[in-house]
Structures are given as C-alpha cells and as structure tokens.
Design a protein around this motif. Structure first.
Motif, PDB file in Angstrom:
ATOM      1  N   PRO A 119       0.813  -1.237   0.000  1.00 43.95           N
ATOM      2  CA  PRO A 119       0.000   0.000   0.000  1.00 43.95           C
ATOM      3  C   PRO A 119       0.837   1.273   0.000  1.00 43.95           C
ATOM      4  N   LEU A 120       2.129   1.146   0.282  1.00 45.02           N
ATOM      5  CA  LEU A 120       2.998   2.313   0.416  1.00 45.02           C
ATOM      6  C   LEU A 120       3.851   2.557  -0.825  1.00 45.02           C
ATOM      7  N   LEU A 121       3.677   1.728  -1.841  1.00 43.37           N
ATOM      8  CA  LEU A 121       4.537   1.796  -3.022  1.00 43.37           C
ATOM      9  C   LEU A 121       3.707   1.976  -4.293  1.00 43.37           C
ATOM     10  N   ASN A 122       2.887   2.987  -4.306  1.00 42.27           N
ATOM     11  CA  ASN A 122       1.969   3.199  -5.431  1.00 42.27           C
ATOM     12  C   ASN A 122       2.660   3.607  -6.720  1.00 42.27           C
ATOM     13  N   ASN A 123       3.906   4.069  -6.621  1.00 48.08           N
ATOM     14  CA  ASN A 123       4.617   4.503  -7.824  1.00 48.08           C
ATOM     15  C   ASN A 123       5.225   3.338  -8.602  1.00 48.08           C
ATOM     16  N   PHE A 124       5.106   2.137  -8.048  1.00 52.07           N
ATOM     17  CA  PHE A 124       5.786   0.993  -8.635  1.00 52.07           C
ATOM     18  C   PHE A 124       4.826  -0.082  -9.132  1.00 52.07           C
ATOM     19  N   GLU A 125       5.263  -0.798 -10.144  1.00 51.48           N
ATOM     20  CA  GLU A 125       4.653  -2.068 -10.500  1.00 51.48           C
ATOM     21  C   GLU A 125       5.382  -3.112  -9.656  1.00 51.48           C
ATOM     22  N   ILE A 126       4.728  -3.614  -8.637  1.00 48.59           N
ATOM     23  CA  ILE A 126       5.374  -4.528  -7.694  1.00 48.59           C
ATOM     24  C   ILE A 126       5.319  -5.947  -8.238  1.00 48.59           C
ATOM     25  N   ILE A 127       6.489  -6.570  -8.332  1.00 50.72           N
ATOM     26  CA  ILE A 127       6.576  -7.921  -8.886  1.00 50.72           C
ATOM     27  C   ILE A 127       7.358  -8.806  -7.911  1.00 50.72           C
ATOM     28  N   PRO A 128       6.652  -9.545  -7.050  1.00 48.60           N
ATOM     29  CA  PRO A 128       7.354 -10.474  -6.171  1.00 48.60           C
ATOM     30  C   PRO A 128       7.768 -11.722  -6.949  1.00 48.60           C
ATOM     31  N   VAL A 129       8.988 -12.157  -6.748  1.00 45.70           N
ATOM     32  CA  VAL A 129       9.446 -13.403  -7.360  1.00 45.70           C
ATOM     33  C   VAL A 129       9.697 -14.405  -6.243  1.00 45.70           C
ATOM     34  N   GLU A 130       9.590 -15.677  -6.550  1.00 43.98           N
ATOM     35  CA  GLU A 130       9.783 -16.678  -5.504  1.00 43.98           C
ATOM     36  C   GLU A 130      10.451 -17.922  -6.065  1.00 43.98           C
TER      37      GLU A 130
END
Length: 234
Positions: free
Chosen positions: A24-35
């Motif tokens: 919720p704090l990173l609206n400027n990013f396309e968040i891509i979690p890798v695993e």
C-alpha cells in the motif's frame, strides 16, 4: 505511462506474499514479487538447494518480465544475496537496475555459516526462533513444522553453501539496511565493496526482521532510491 518495476526477492522460508505489508505504500511501482520453487504459487515444484541454480531461477523470472521501463531490485536476507548475483547477471545483458536495495545481510565474505540446514529438528527450530519473524503458531503445530521445515532447510542450504568469493561488483547503486540487534550489523558498509558506483546504508533499531516494524520508512527509502537518487546515495 508504465510504472517503475520493483522486483522483490524473499528471505529464507518466504514466498511471493512476504512483502505484502509494503504494497500500500509503493503506489509509484509495479510490484513484482518473485519466488523460488516449493512454496507459494510454486508449491508443486521441486525445492532448490543450490545458490547458482536459485539465482538462475530468479534471473529467468525477472528477465522475462522486464518491460523496457526502469526497474529496481529489493531483497531481504537470502533475497539480498540472490539480488546481488541477479543484478550482475542482468548487467551482463545490459539490463542495469536503477537501484539494488538489500536488508538483513552484511554482504559477501563477512560471515561463514555453520551448516544449520543439517541440524536435527530441535536445534534447527531453535535457530529459526533466534532469527525471529516466524509466528508462534508455526512452532505449536506439527503439521506446519512438517510443511515449513523442508523449505527452510533448502533455503538455508542455498545460503550456507554459496561461494561468496565469486561475487563481483555491479554498476548498480546499492543501499543497505540492517537492524542494530543483528549479528555483524557493524559490517554493513561491506556492501560498498560490491558496487562500482554509489553506496549508502542505514541501521534501524531491531533484529533480523526489523523490516516489519518500519514499513513506512523502508517504503520511503525505496521511493527515494528512484525519485531522488542523488539524495539517497549522498
């Protein structure tokens, strides 16, 4: 306009959901979690126990998702070690991250781990408890332990058997974070040896999983690492 891509690399025992407290704090990013395989969305896949194989797996995931826009990497603990190697692999393909953020890790060649992944269950569980970050429910449930211990052992083997001396410096700026209760936290500046450009660091109050206590501060560092690069690395 495409958002900046932020690739998140989880800690030992983690998965693609490990950083949701930051979303919720990173609206400027396309968040891509890798695993890595064997957990989360990849639960049916075989666990990896080798550092080079793990780095190659993460590299392939990231490379396939790059969209030509700016991107950054952030990894905690095991994820930090893998992020450095992956940054080097990406740079070899002329894909240079805007920033490499690492936490809960003093970088290569600062600590030689014992083979904790070979410990009996009782001793291994005590090591997990020392690191913190795991809910009490994990240790109170035989079923949960039976599920998570093989994942944790595989991840610890990845970390403890890697050859740190093989790590090369990257062109990517590095920003490192640690908790003041973490062992060897005073060696945080070691990360500066692994970038050919800019480096900075910050020590927070807390243990290995201090990140859960400072979501706003960490999100601000991530935002600054892109928006005000000169400031964060000065």
């Amino acid at each position: 306009m495409k958002k900046i891509q932020l690739f998140l690399l989880h800690f030992a025992g983690g998965n693609c959901y490990s950083f949701q407290f930051l979303y919720p704090l990173l609206n400027n990013f396309e968040i891509i979690p890798v695993e890595l395989p064997g957990r989360g969305m990849r639960i049916r896949e075989e666990l990896i126990r080798d550092f080079d194989e793990a780095a190659g797996d993460i590299y392939q995931q990231i490379f396939k998702k790059l969209n030509g826009n700016d991107f950054m990497l952030y990894g905690h603990s095991m994820g930090a070690s893998l992020a450095l190697r992956v940054a080097h692999m990406l740079e070899a393909e002329n894909k240079i991250p805007k920033s490499l953020l690492v936490s809960g890790n003093t970088g290569p060649n600062t600590k030689r781990y014992q083979a904790r992944y070979l410990m009996n269950n009782a001793d291994f569980i005590e090591e997990i408890k020392k690191l913190g970050g795991a809910p009490d429910e994990l240790f109170e449930s035989e079923d949960l332990l039976d599920f998570y211990l093989p994942i944790l052992r595989a991840d610890f083997e990845i970390v403890e058997n890697r050859v740190s001396s093989e790590e090369a410096a990257v062109l990517t700026p590095i920003y490192s974070m640690m908790g003041d209760l973490e062992e060897n936290h005073q060696e945080i500046s070691n990360w500066g040896n692994y970038t050919k450009t800019k480096f900075n660091s910050k020590i927070f109050e807390g243990g290995h999983f201090f990140i859960h206590d400072y979501p706003n501060e960490i999100a601000e560092i991530i935002n600054q690492a892109y928006d005000r690069e000169q400031l964060i690395y000065n």
